[in-house]
Design a protein around this motif. Sequence first.
Motif, short mmCIF file in Angstrom:
data_model
loop_
_atom_site.label_atom_id
_atom_site.label_comp_id
_atom_site.label_asym_id
_atom_site.label_seq_id
_atom_site.Cartn_x
_atom_site.Cartn_y
_atom_site.Cartn_z
N VAL A 108 -0.16 2.54 2.54
CA VAL A 108 1.27 2.57 2.28
C VAL A 108 1.57 3.86 1.52
CG1 VAL A 108 1.53 0.07 2.21
CG2 VAL A 108 1.08 1.29 0.10
N PHE A 109 2.78 4.37 1.73
CA PHE A 109 3.11 5.68 1.19
C PHE A 109 4.48 5.64 0.53
CE2 PHE A 109 4.97 9.97 2.44
CZ PHE A 109 4.44 10.63 1.34
N PHE A 110 4.55 6.09 -0.69
CA PHE A 110 5.82 6.15 -1.41
C PHE A 110 6.27 7.61 -1.45
CE2 PHE A 110 3.87 2.26 -2.75
CZ PHE A 110 4.91 1.36 -2.94
N VAL A 116 0.03 7.37 -2.40
CA VAL A 116 -0.45 6.76 -1.17
C VAL A 116 -1.71 5.95 -1.50
CG1 VAL A 116 -1.65 8.90 -0.57
CG2 VAL A 116 -1.22 7.21 1.20
N ARG A 117 -1.81 4.75 -0.90
CA ARG A 117 -2.97 3.93 -1.25
C ARG A 117 -3.19 2.88 -0.18
NH1 ARG A 117 -5.32 -0.54 -3.51
NH2 ARG A 117 -6.33 -0.39 -5.56
N SER A 173 11.60 4.17 -1.55
CA SER A 173 11.24 3.78 -0.19
C SER A 173 9.73 3.70 -0.10
CB SER A 173 11.72 4.83 0.81
OG SER A 173 13.11 4.93 0.75
N VAL A 174 9.28 2.85 0.80
CA VAL A 174 7.84 2.79 1.04
C VAL A 174 7.62 2.84 2.55
CG1 VAL A 174 7.83 0.24 0.90
CG2 VAL A 174 5.69 1.51 0.67
N LYS A 175 6.67 3.66 2.95
CA LYS A 175 6.40 3.78 4.38
C LYS A 175 5.20 2.91 4.72
CE LYS A 175 5.95 6.98 8.12
NZ LYS A 175 5.11 8.06 8.61
N VAL A 176 5.44 1.95 5.61
CA VAL A 176 4.34 1.09 6.07
C VAL A 176 4.26 1.26 7.59
CG1 VAL A 176 3.40 -1.24 6.15
CG2 VAL A 176 4.84 -0.57 4.24
N ALA A 699 -3.31 14.81 -0.97
CA ALA A 699 -2.61 15.61 0.03
C ALA A 699 -3.04 15.19 1.43
CB ALA A 699 -2.91 17.09 -0.20
N PHE A 700 -4.33 15.00 1.60
CA PHE A 700 -4.83 14.61 2.92
C PHE A 700 -4.33 13.22 3.32
CE2 PHE A 700 -8.13 12.33 5.35
CZ PHE A 700 -7.98 13.01 6.55
N GLN A 701 -4.36 12.29 2.37
CA GLN A 701 -3.93 10.92 2.69
C GLN A 701 -2.44 10.88 3.05
OE1 GLN A 701 -5.39 7.51 0.43
NE2 GLN A 701 -6.72 8.91 -0.69
#
Lengths: 858, 235
Positions: A108-110, A116-117, A173-176, A699-701
């Motif tokens: 998931v990415f904020f 990101v985690r 926002s969170v990107k899933v 950065a990569f994630q």
Amino acid sequence: MDRILPKVPARSVSITDPWLWKMAWRDSRRSRRRLFLFMSAIVLGIAALVAINSFGDNLSASVDEQARELLGADLVLTYNKTLNKKTEAFLNTISPERSNEVAFPSMVFFPRSGGVRLSQVKALEGRFPYYGEWEVQPSAAVARFRKAGKTGERIALVDDALLVQLNARPGDSVKVGSLMFLVAGRVMKTPGQTAVTTTVAPTVFLPYAQLPETGLLQRGSRVTYRSYFQFDPGTNVDAYIKTFASRLDKAGINYDTVTERKEQTGRAFTDLTRFLNLVAFVALLLGCVGVASAVHLYVKEKIASVAVLRCIGASGRQAFLIYLIQTSLMGLMGAVLGAALGSIVQLILPEVFGSFLPIDVTVTVSWKAVAQGVGTGLVIAVLFALLPLLVIRKVSPLRTLRTSYEEDVTGRDPLRWAVYGAIVLAITGFAYWQIRDWKMALGFTLGLATAFGVLTGLGRLLMFLVRRFFPVSWSYIWRQSLANLYRPQNQTLILVISIGLGAFLIATLYLTQTLLLSRVQLSASGGQPNMVLFDIQNEQKAGVQQLVQSHRLPVVQSVPVVTMRLAEVNGRTVEAIQKDTSSKIPDWALTREYRVTYRDALIDSEKLATGKAQSLRNQTALISVEKGYLDRMRLKLGDTLTFNVQGALIPTVVGGTREVDWNRVQTNFLIVFPNGVLEQAPQFHVLMTRVRDTQQSAAFQRDLVRRYPNVSAIDLGLILRTIDDILEKVSFVIRFMALFSIVTGLLVLSSSVVISKYQRIQESVLLRTLGASRRQILLISLIEYMLLGLLAAFSGIVLSVFGTWGLAYFVFEIPFVPDFTPLLVVAAVVTALTILIGLFNSRGVLVRPPLEVLRAEV
Amino acid sequence: MSILRAENLTKTYQSGGRTLTVLNDVSFELQPGDTFSIVGPSGSGKTTLLGLCAGLDRASSGSVYLNDIKLDTLSEDERAAVRNQYVGFIFQNFQLLPTLTALENVMVPLELRGEKKAGRTAQELLERVGLGQRGHHYPTQLSGGEQQRVSLARAFANRPKILFADEPTGNLDTDTSANVVDLIFELNREAGTTLVLVTHDLELASRTQRIIRIKGGHVVSDTYTESTADLRSGQ
């Protein structure tokens, strides 16, 4: 004429004789404060026992009360594949009130915070949880979330732990997957979940209806499905479920009811409280050793009085009972005080154990726990006090005439051995009562005896060494302080044992924690990969590799993974083997999902043990298996295993075994197929790389999750952080318990300083009469306590270094290099505390003028 | 019937692998009401003899009969019972129980016998020794002479048939000694108790009817004093 005995004393010699109680009371007048001080050594041990037991009782009562909240529903079904229409229709008939959940790990990415985690994603529909409160801030977010399925609003609820970790907040926002959601609420608590579970797998909750659009559910994804049911009040769920349990079994569906969850939770916490009870018991035993040593000194002081009593006609038994009554009453007071303190301490235990508790614990006084604590404490304390008290029976009245008269009172007294036996029995009995296993109870007693034995041995050795290599050329102050360590009536041994054991607990805890972390860190060293990307689909493989390289990261390894289940072993079906009670093949090995790769060569973390590496021979797949797996499955080379790969049965022959080094971040497999068999099967890929630092990793994630939202990345840093978090929580609990032992050790120190005060005052007065200054006397005491503290801390640390080495060598099988700096801190703190308490309790010795001291009743 | 009979008492100790004889074949007999001194230099064996006669220790050979009870065959607890019934003690260093008041110290022997009016009897005894007002004081709050008087009251509390006194004035100054000694003899006369006195002080010894001198564990003389002769001639 030889007359035997005339009609002499009328007094009965029984503990019920009021005169004995009166004498015990009278005799204690001048020493009540001291008696109480040395009985105070058991207060903390009993407090710990009562606190843990009360907490255990309250916990089990709360589990009973809130059992439904543990599950959040009356029935939960769990399965890991989509159900066919028929089964799905059947599930709908179970109850009209049903909620569904799909859970899987995903990145998931904020975007705002850039965090990101890898997290747990749960897509939810329905009114779950039915029981217990879903604590979300703001609370209105729950209703909004439940309606989102219909309104189409793209909102998510996110665990507090995840928001804190990634520096995000509601409103972000969170990107899933490929969708962006608005974080509508912060989830503080989900029924049945503990803080530890959310640390390991923090969750993002999504509306079920929006899941398909994320594009995350693809073949090969590791998905868990759950259906939650609520029944009408009064329904007997366990009886009801029996009517269709076999149907669920057949469909591969596991079920969990409130009764089962209650039992599981209850059992887990009973185990925990029993373990902690043993830790508390160690504190009690330490206190009891202190009591025994204090009573020993007390009895020595009282021997003159006993001789007088004997002289004027008291029997040995009467004299013994007077002092037994005295110490038992003080023990009882200590026990009651301990129980009161324990009942207060338990108020803070829900805070201490907070991270592990799935429910709220209601705290009340548990009279059962109080009675148990007082009973246990009193019995053990009296048993320990009996050892020195037995001497009283043998005191000769001749001492009234000759003060120097020394009879052999410590000799072979059979009662002494009986008391030793009773102590061992009581300790083993207590341990058995807690763990219900004689072997482990004996092991506990033996372990305890070893720890005590080793510390005693170290204490004796150090005393011997000081004596043997006595520095005769040193200044008087140093020589006097050193000599105090082994002079008659010294307290060296008892302090080395009690304070040493406390230092041992703290040091071992620290060393084990660093050991576990170093085990993970070790695997990251020396150019080993430290980031794993998984769930890469066939068509994404090239793209992901390119992305990795564009970040200037190496592709250390890239392997295909095919999931499959075992269907037959040597021609017998898995179901047949499961039904065969004589089969020794473990159940997990038969029912688990196997993740398998295919290649023809071995990699550098593997070594061929027997047979040949995997290969294809006459269209038959010769597979290689891990060496231990072969043994656990009771297999031999040449046996056949048939696997079910998404419905297709693939027969194989075991051609060889491999030794695998599991301690590396690497994809290691129980089973490896040769090339040419699985290429067309549904599969995903795993790629391993090595990142230099956290910035590069982040950065990569971020890039990865933008381009390939279904691909998950897990880096070693995350694993390290998670382990560290959990260990921190566990060690807080153990540190809290070790505190009881340490403080008990310090209480023992206080009481032994106070008890030996008389002797110290005499010495100090003599020294001052001979011209010593206060400063010199203060220095002698200071150095003596410093040496005592150092000796105790050193003994404890030595024991803990060896203990942890054993753990590293035999259990974790990794090299152990202790970091001595923190151990030195432990030694310094323990020594400083010893000096402080020692000097504080002997302050009276220094401030009083010699003449006053000589005249004073001490 | 004799109150105390010592027959061939010998006491030996093992010391550094050697046998040390501290008392060698001592015999004597005392009648009720006798006053008797054991004198001799330090280490001569006089305290050992007192300990054996009072049943505080056992002889290596020989026998002690106290009020016709043979002590050597009794257990320590049985001897304690005999002491409680028939024996009173006075020690050089008073040997009062420091945690008990003067009154309680005197009460202990009575309480051990199970007597109901222990408190009243003890108070009367304290008044008899001139300490009626000091009953609630602890030993440390009393002077040496006062402590020895409490010890006297305790020794007479159980109306003993025989009183053993070990250097009763050894820790007291001259004036106090004289008072205490007078009191011992007065109480002894009133109660008709047999008195066995161990002392260095020949003047004090001369107040008893009979003196035996011990040296190196042997009785070197056994004499009746003038006062005895007077007393006997008076009879």
